[in-house]
Design a protein around this motif. Structure first.
Motif, PDB file in Angstrom:
ATOM      1  N   LEU A  14       0.825  -1.208   0.000  1.00 15.77           N
ATOM      2  CA  LEU A  14       0.000   0.000   0.000  1.00 15.77           C
ATOM      3  C   LEU A  14       0.858   1.257   0.000  1.00 15.77           C
ATOM      4  CD1 LEU A  14      -2.899  -0.966   2.431  1.00 15.77           C
ATOM      5  CD2 LEU A  14      -3.007  -0.678  -0.050  1.00 15.77           C
ATOM      6  N   ILE A  15       1.931   1.237   0.759  1.00 15.21           N
ATOM      7  CA  ILE A  15       2.815   2.403   0.784  1.00 15.21           C
ATOM      8  C   ILE A  15       3.497   2.550  -0.569  1.00 15.21           C
ATOM      9  CG2 ILE A  15       4.912   3.370   1.804  1.00 15.21           C
ATOM     10  CD1 ILE A  15       4.010   2.214   4.478  1.00 15.21           C
ATOM     11  N   LYS A  16       3.966   1.456  -1.154  1.00 17.09           N
ATOM     12  CA  LYS A  16       4.598   1.525  -2.468  1.00 17.09           C
ATOM     13  C   LYS A  16       3.629   2.074  -3.505  1.00 17.09           C
ATOM     14  CE  LYS A  16       7.563  -1.537  -3.899  1.00 17.09           C
ATOM     15  NZ  LYS A  16       8.238  -2.795  -4.253  1.00 17.09           N
ATOM     16  N   ALA A  17       2.375   1.642  -3.447  1.00  9.32           N
ATOM     17  CA  ALA A  17       1.370   2.119  -4.395  1.00  9.32           C
ATOM     18  C   ALA A  17       1.117   3.610  -4.195  1.00  9.32           C
ATOM     19  CB  ALA A  17       0.077   1.331  -4.246  1.00  9.32           C
ATOM     20  N   ARG A  18       1.029   4.031  -2.942  1.00  6.75           N
ATOM     21  CA  ARG A  18       0.816   5.461  -2.656  1.00  6.75           C
ATOM     22  C   ARG A  18       2.008   6.283  -3.120  1.00  6.75           C
ATOM     23  NH1 ARG A  18      -1.480  10.069  -2.729  1.00  6.75           N
ATOM     24  NH2 ARG A  18      -1.254  11.365  -0.893  1.00  6.75           N
ATOM     25  N   PHE A  19       3.227   5.788  -2.857  1.00  8.80           N
ATOM     26  CA  PHE A  19       4.422   6.490  -3.328  1.00  8.80           C
ATOM     27  C   PHE A  19       4.420   6.594  -4.850  1.00  8.80           C
ATOM     28  CE2 PHE A  19       7.508   5.704   0.476  1.00  8.80           C
ATOM     29  CZ  PHE A  19       6.854   6.682   1.193  1.00  8.80           C
ATOM     30  N   ALA A  20       4.014   5.539  -5.537  1.00  8.60           N
ATOM     31  CA  ALA A  20       3.963   5.572  -7.007  1.00  8.60           C
ATOM     32  C   ALA A  20       3.009   6.667  -7.488  1.00  8.60           C
ATOM     33  CB  ALA A  20       3.551   4.212  -7.559  1.00  8.60           C
ATOM     34  N   GLU A  21       1.860   6.800  -6.829  1.00  8.70           N
ATOM     35  CA  GLU A  21       0.904   7.867  -7.169  1.00  8.70           C
ATOM     36  C   GLU A  21       1.518   9.246  -6.927  1.00  8.70           C
ATOM     37  OE1 GLU A  21      -2.527   7.235  -4.727  1.00  8.70           O
ATOM     38  OE2 GLU A  21      -3.022   5.327  -5.689  1.00  8.70           O
ATOM     39  N   MET A  22       2.202   9.386  -5.803  1.00 11.49           N
ATOM     40  CA  MET A  22       2.795  10.676  -5.448  1.00 11.49           C
ATOM     41  C   MET A  22       3.930  11.026  -6.411  1.00 11.49           C
ATOM     42  SD  MET A  22       2.712  10.120  -1.346  1.00 11.49           S
ATOM     43  CE  MET A  22       3.010  11.796  -0.762  1.00 11.49           C
ATOM     44  N   ILE A  23       4.736  10.035  -6.770  1.00  9.72           N
ATOM     45  CA  ILE A  23       5.829  10.261  -7.725  1.00  9.72           C
ATOM     46  C   ILE A  23       5.259  10.697  -9.066  1.00  9.72           C
ATOM     47  CG2 ILE A  23       7.617   9.075  -9.082  1.00  9.72           C
ATOM     48  CD1 ILE A  23       8.135   7.401  -6.437  1.00  9.72           C
ATOM     49  N   GLU A  24       4.205  10.041  -9.502  1.00  9.16           N
ATOM     50  CA  GLU A  24       3.567  10.417 -10.765  1.00  9.16           C
ATOM     51  C   GLU A  24       3.077  11.868 -10.706  1.00  9.16           C
ATOM     52  OE1 GLU A  24       1.937  10.477 -14.561  1.00  9.16           O
ATOM     53  OE2 GLU A  24       3.371   9.063 -13.694  1.00  9.16           O
ATOM     54  N   ARG A  25       2.432  12.233  -9.610  1.00 10.21           N
ATOM     55  CA  ARG A  25       1.926  13.614  -9.470  1.00 10.21           C
ATOM     56  C   ARG A  25       3.056  14.635  -9.482  1.00 10.21           C
ATOM     57  NH1 ARG A  25      -1.448  16.068  -4.396  1.00 10.21           N
ATOM     58  NH2 ARG A  25      -1.227  18.242  -5.005  1.00 10.21           N
ATOM     59  N   ALA A  26       4.153  14.320  -8.804  1.00  8.04           N
ATOM     60  CA  ALA A  26       5.263  15.273  -8.706  1.00  8.04           C
ATOM     61  C   ALA A  26       6.029  15.422 -10.015  1.00  8.04           C
ATOM     62  CB  ALA A  26       6.223  14.845  -7.594  1.00  8.04           C
ATOM     63  N   THR A  27       6.090  14.356 -10.799  1.00  9.26           N
ATOM     64  CA  THR A  27       6.963  14.386 -11.979  1.00  9.26           C
ATOM     65  C   THR A  27       6.209  14.369 -13.303  1.00  9.26           C
ATOM     66  OG1 THR A  27       7.240  11.968 -11.925  1.00  9.26           O
ATOM     67  CG2 THR A  27       8.862  13.288 -10.720  1.00  9.26           C
TER      68      THR A  27
END
Length: 122
Positions: A14-27
């Motif tokens: 779940l944390i990895k999935a959330r980080f992936a979403e956040m990385i996508e938003r930031a970049t």
């Protein structure tokens, strides 16, 4: 959310999935290192509740804001009394409880640890 790891150094899914979403938003729509760092700075500025207090080497400081230094590194602008100093956000100790938006710092640290910038760990 904190980036606590399970046995073997693996982040929970779940944390990895959330980080992936956040990385996508930031970049998103960022081409090249400079634009990606600017994207990260923008989302951290928009989401991190400042000022907040933390400790560096046992000394209480106030994180006033985040910025880019001359080397395009995201830094926390910290104050103690009249003295100010910038600290790379990847090295900034975070307080407990975490300030609102600190999960963006954790996501940025994860992104950097995955080796997404030249000179970063792989």
């Amino acid at each position: 959310m904190t980036a606590s790891k399970r046995k073997g150094g693996q982040l929970p899914r779940l944390i990895k999935a959330r980080f992936a979403e956040m990385i996508e938003r930031a970049t998103v729509d960022a081409y090249g290192d400079s634009e990606q760092i600017t994207g990260w700075l923008t989302v951290i500025e928009e989401n991190l509740a400042v000022p907040f207090e933390t400790k560096v080497l046992g000394v209480a400081i106030t994180v006033e804001r985040v910025d880019l230094d001359g080397g395009e590194q995201i830094v926390a602008i910290c104050r103690r009394g009249r003295a100010r100093q910038s600290i790379p956000i990847i090295n900034l100790p975070l307080p407990t409880p975490l300030p609102d938006g600190a999960e963006w710092i954790e996501a940025y640290r994860h992104w950097r640890a995955e080796g997404h910038l030249p000179g970063g760990p792989k």
